[in-house]
Design an enzyme around this catalytic site. Sequence first.
Site: not given
Lengths: 317, 270
Positions: A28-29, A31-33, A150
């Site tokens: 993600g913007t 960190g991890k998903v 965005d």
Amino acid sequence: MEMEKTGAGVAVLSAKEAFEKLEKVGEGTYGKVYRAREKATGKIVALKKTRLHEDQEGVPPTTLREVSILRMLSRDPHVVRLMDVKQGQNKEGKTVLYLVFEYMDTDLKKFIRSFRQTGQSIPPQTIKSLMYQLCKGIAFCHGHGILHRDLKPHNLLMDRKTMMLKIADLGLARAFTVPIKKYTHEILTLWYRAPEVLLGATHYSMAVDIWSVGCIFAELVTKQALFAGDSELQQLLHIFRLLGTPNEEVWPGVSKLKDWHEYPQWNPKSLSTAVPGLDELGLDLLSQMLEYEPSKRISAKKAMEHAYFNDLDKGHL
Amino acid sequence: MPLDHHLFLEEIKMAHRYPKPLLDTLYCLKDHIHWEEEQVEDDEYSSSTTTTITNTNTDTSSVVFLEHDLFWDREELSSLLAKEHQNQLSNTLQKNLVLASSRQEAVEWILKVNAHYSFSTLTAVLAVNYLDRFLFSFRFQNDSNNNPWLTQLAAVACLSLAAKVEETHVPLFVDLQVEESKYLFEAKAVNRMEILVLSALGWQMNPVTPLSFLDYITRKLGLKGYLCLEFLRRCETVLLSVFAGEGGRMLQADDGGCVWVPMRRENDPS
């Protein structure tokens, strides 16, 4: 540290204990998903992980804005639902935040790519349904004073079975107030960035999201990005080659924008040359979304009322 | 678009949470607006008008108000009112004088730092909103009696969070603590307090504030360019004065065309 759910001090399971991580599905913007299963209910969720560095500057602004804005917006079916925010610790004992989202199995970028690979076109009624849902979700955001800033296929989550579309990744979203304040410049992903942003306007507004919606609309039809520049200048030139180089007549004030220069002079071409396969009504709606002058660009709410959507069954949307 | 006076007045009655001086201010500004409009119609500018424009230090050509930015949903005002939370801090402060005193210091500190960094009025309003909601949360009230520094630490965290929500550049935690204060907190402490505040407030960091109503009224009045900025500047001045808790102040308008009424101390900061 465990987050207490009520003032009475009842502790709930930490994020680590409450969920079983199944697989990493993206970055993600901030960190991890992960795709994960909630142990108590068996429900599949998406966990967005943000590490907080205790020796640094606390909660990142993107996380703060995303959570706060989603707390305002979560009752619309076309905005991804944030179910919870949980605090936990990772293996090294560092504080981690987990945003718990409803899980959606794909996004528009993957969806478009799958059609490109098979060589098939996306069915016109599918395009119409997805576009209506997108306009509805954006109208809801704008109606609550929120700019997304965005919008791109990757940030539009989908459920393949139901063909439901949801707006996600509001880490760059902004609460919008009058007078429009100076915002940071490098915000929107380049291909979906409105010309006024490319030309250095910092006082921009809802119209920037509509431009992005228009670019996505064209991409659904052709399965290729409409304006695929690899620099800000190239992005502008791509736009000018199709829509014509703007001047004071078609866009009053354009030459006073901060990053305006002399550009090659192109005449506008018909949108149908760039988006073959879209009918007249669709081309009309697209042209209103790609209006140069921001104040003349169609609003999301008005777009929903456009005749292009007349024959769409909106009952379940 | 012509102003619907009747509709406007009906709606202004609904905005009952405005402090009285603000409503009086609106009345004065209304007269002022007409005067400005006459000047524009005559295509003449008096020297005082020119001076005022210069003083605002604002390039009006850089302010772009789009027509459809000015009109949102019709249910917007009722939506703002529905979202507004009761502020029950007044009662709490009356019973807890220690907390009232440290809150006052904290608010003053927030306003000073806000001015130091030229943050927006909205940043200050948000920071005070967060602080008040946090102070009202159950656990904090008990703790604050024994540890007065906790209120100041909460103020630093609340201002930091407000700046993150609203500003494009946020100073470091240490740099944020620029004004005189009894305590200087290290980044680690502010970091933890931020999380505590966010949890206590349920991560709802875009609350309805007085500025939300100003936003609505400005668009209803159809104010654009310089008039919009001047209107908002004056209203924001009034709001900050109310937050600062000063009463009985006379504020002289720059152009002398409008004298603002004396203000009274407001119990409810928002």
